[in-house]
Design an enzyme around this catalytic site. Structure first.
Site, mmCIF file in Angstrom:
data_model
loop_
_atom_site.group_PDB
_atom_site.id
_atom_site.type_symbol
_atom_site.label_atom_id
_atom_site.label_comp_id
_atom_site.label_asym_id
_atom_site.label_seq_id
_atom_site.Cartn_x
_atom_site.Cartn_y
_atom_site.Cartn_z
ATOM 1 N N LYS A 1 3.774 23.394 29.368
ATOM 2 C CA LYS A 1 2.536 23.309 30.169
ATOM 3 C C LYS A 1 1.312 23.205 29.253
ATOM 4 C CE LYS A 1 5.178 24.609 33.753
ATOM 5 N NZ LYS A 1 5.635 23.752 34.825
HETATM 6 C C1 LIG Z 1 6.587 24.490 35.752
HETATM 7 C C2 LIG Z 1 6.461 24.415 37.210
HETATM 8 C C3 LIG Z 1 6.774 25.497 38.042
HETATM 9 C C4 LIG Z 1 7.471 26.743 37.573
HETATM 10 O O1 LIG Z 1 7.005 27.340 36.482
HETATM 11 P P1 LIG Z 1 7.977 28.285 35.614
HETATM 12 O O2 LIG Z 1 7.009 29.087 34.844
HETATM 13 O O3 LIG Z 1 8.830 27.398 34.775
HETATM 14 O O4 LIG Z 1 8.770 29.114 36.558
HETATM 15 C C5 LIG Z 1 6.527 25.393 39.390
HETATM 16 N N1 LIG Z 1 6.029 24.271 39.916
HETATM 17 C C6 LIG Z 1 5.763 23.198 39.171
HETATM 18 C C7 LIG Z 1 5.221 21.995 39.840
HETATM 19 C C8 LIG Z 1 5.981 23.234 37.791
HETATM 20 O O5 LIG Z 1 5.748 22.144 37.051
#
Ligand SMILES: *Cc1c(COP(=O)(O)O)cnc(C)c1O
Length: 394
Positions: free
Chosen positions: A184
């Site tokens: 992210k």
């Molecule tokens: C990364 C992501 C999540 C979940 O995040 P995690 O921290 O990996 O559990 C949820 N929704 C979207 C659209 C994502 O890209």
């Protein structure tokens, strides 16, 4: 000369973050300490929200948002089939039913008109995703939710730093949620953050993340069993974010603008390298939105199919370039098909798009040489496909 892999994603971590994490390790206070509150405050300040609740992942944050809103069996939640699977799975976690609607072909977020049509008396929320970081339509979903007197849950896991209609992503939902997995915009390793302006919801999330303990700050000395530590008001979870992760988050938030600028520069390089290729549709940002680049995902133009796309990705991988197929549609994942009877053709726009997307390596460690190599290799693989069809080598 050895060829080294160009990774799909990677974190941007400096001595600043390392020093903060070290400070936590030396303090001996590894959970429920001051770093988490610092991180939560930094998120509130950045987004202009009053409350933030750090959690162990973005998925955990979305799950708690649904629980805190009282969504459960028999309820419907309108959401997108074009997303990372977690955004729909959390609806299943609480026993509710995801009601998918097809996407707008430009933004790849839910088509607002279809959202409106999908709402029934059973609809208890709209769960919107800034897919691939695109902030389009968030203000429209907010208005639809308001008109129907249901909450908007904003999954901003891919959109920290983006804006729509002059406002930051993460400010549109009754509850909005970020995720900090290492791919992210910023990372805490594993981690997530719920943000809201609703004190009751925030307090409920505080309790839910901490085994249903009272939301008050009186949780003993760093979570050692004392009086209220063993009082549980509701069925909760252990979704806490630890102090090392929070310290990493604090350091990343200090550097957020720098990190976002670097990501923007990488996106600009891809635009200049690839904008001349007629076989590619580059990411599109409407003029009411500002993109915070999560990934760089061009797609092949509409004469291409999934098999060609997959061969192109495989070809890039042979050159040690970490390309990927973001995202396969959620409704076509095996257990969604089995449970709900979804099939090809149910959400044709999302399906056609998801067959043609190619996520390219995207992180702040990429050099101009890397971008050139990725772009040239992509163009070569595309040219091979068009050549196979007997079209001109372009
Ligand atoms: C990364 C992501 C999540 C979940 O995040 P995690 O921290 O990996 O559990 C949820 N929704 C979207 C659209 C994502 O890209």
């Amino acid at each position: 000369m050895s060829v080294s892999e160009i990774k799909l994603a990677g974190p941007d971590i400096t001595e600043h973050e390392i020093a903060l994490v070290e400070q936590v390790l030396r303090s001996g206070r590894l959970s429920i300490g001051p770093m988490l509150e610092r991180f939560e405050d930094a998120m509130c300040l950045r987004l202009g929200r009053t409350r933030a609740v750090g959690v162990s992942s973005g998925t955990a944050g979305l799950h708690l948002a649904l629980v805190a809103l009282g969504i459960g069996p028999g309820d419907e939640v309108v959401t997108t089939p074009f997303s990372f699977i977690a955004s729909a799975n959390v609806i299943l976690y609480v026993g509710a039913r995801p009601v998918f609607v097809d996407v707008d072909p430009k933004s790849l977020n839910m088509d607002p008109a279809r959202v409106e049509q999908a709402i029934t008396p059973r609809t208890k929320a709209i769960l919107a995703v800034e897919a691939l970081g695109n902030p389009s339509h968030m203000a429209e979903y907010e208005a639809i939710a308001k008109r129907h007197e249901i909450p908007l849950i904003e999954d901003s896991c891919e959109a920290l730093g983006g804006r729509n209609a002059g406002r930051p992503c993460g400010s549109f939902g009754r509850v909005s949620v970020f995720g900090f997995y290492p791919n992210k915009q910023i990372t805490t390793g594993e981690g997530g953050m719920i943000v809201t302006d609703d004190d009751r919801l925030a307090d409920r999330c505080l309790s839910l993340r901490n085994q249903g303990r009272p939301a008050s700050k009186d949780v003993g000395d760093g979570g050692i069993a004392t009086g209220s530590w063993l009082a549980h008001e509701r069925l909760g979870f252990n979704y806490r974010m630890d102090e090392m992760s929070a310290a990493l988050g604090v350091g990343q938030m200090d550097r957020l603008d720098k990190i976002l600028a670097k990501r923007g520069a990488v996106a600009d390089m891809y635009f200049s390298a690839l904008s001349g290729n007629a076989h590619l549709v580059l990411p599109n940002v409407d003029d009411r939105s500002e993109m915070s680049w999560f990934v760089f995902v061009p797609r092949l133009e509409s004469t291409f199919g999934g098999e060609e796309r997959d061969r192109i990705i495989a070809g890039m991988r042979r050159h040690e370039i970490g390309a990927a197929n973001y995202f396969p549609c959620i409704h076509l994942q095996p257990f969604y098909r089995e449970r709900f009877g979804y099939k090809e053709g149910d959400f044709p726009i999302a399906e056609r798009v998801s067959q043609r997307t190619i996520a390219l390596p995207f992180h702040t460690g990429l050099t101009p040489q890397d971008i050139d190599l990725v772009s040239q290799t992509l163009e070569l693989m595309i040219a091979r496909e068009t050549h196979l069809r007997g079209e001109e080598w372009s």
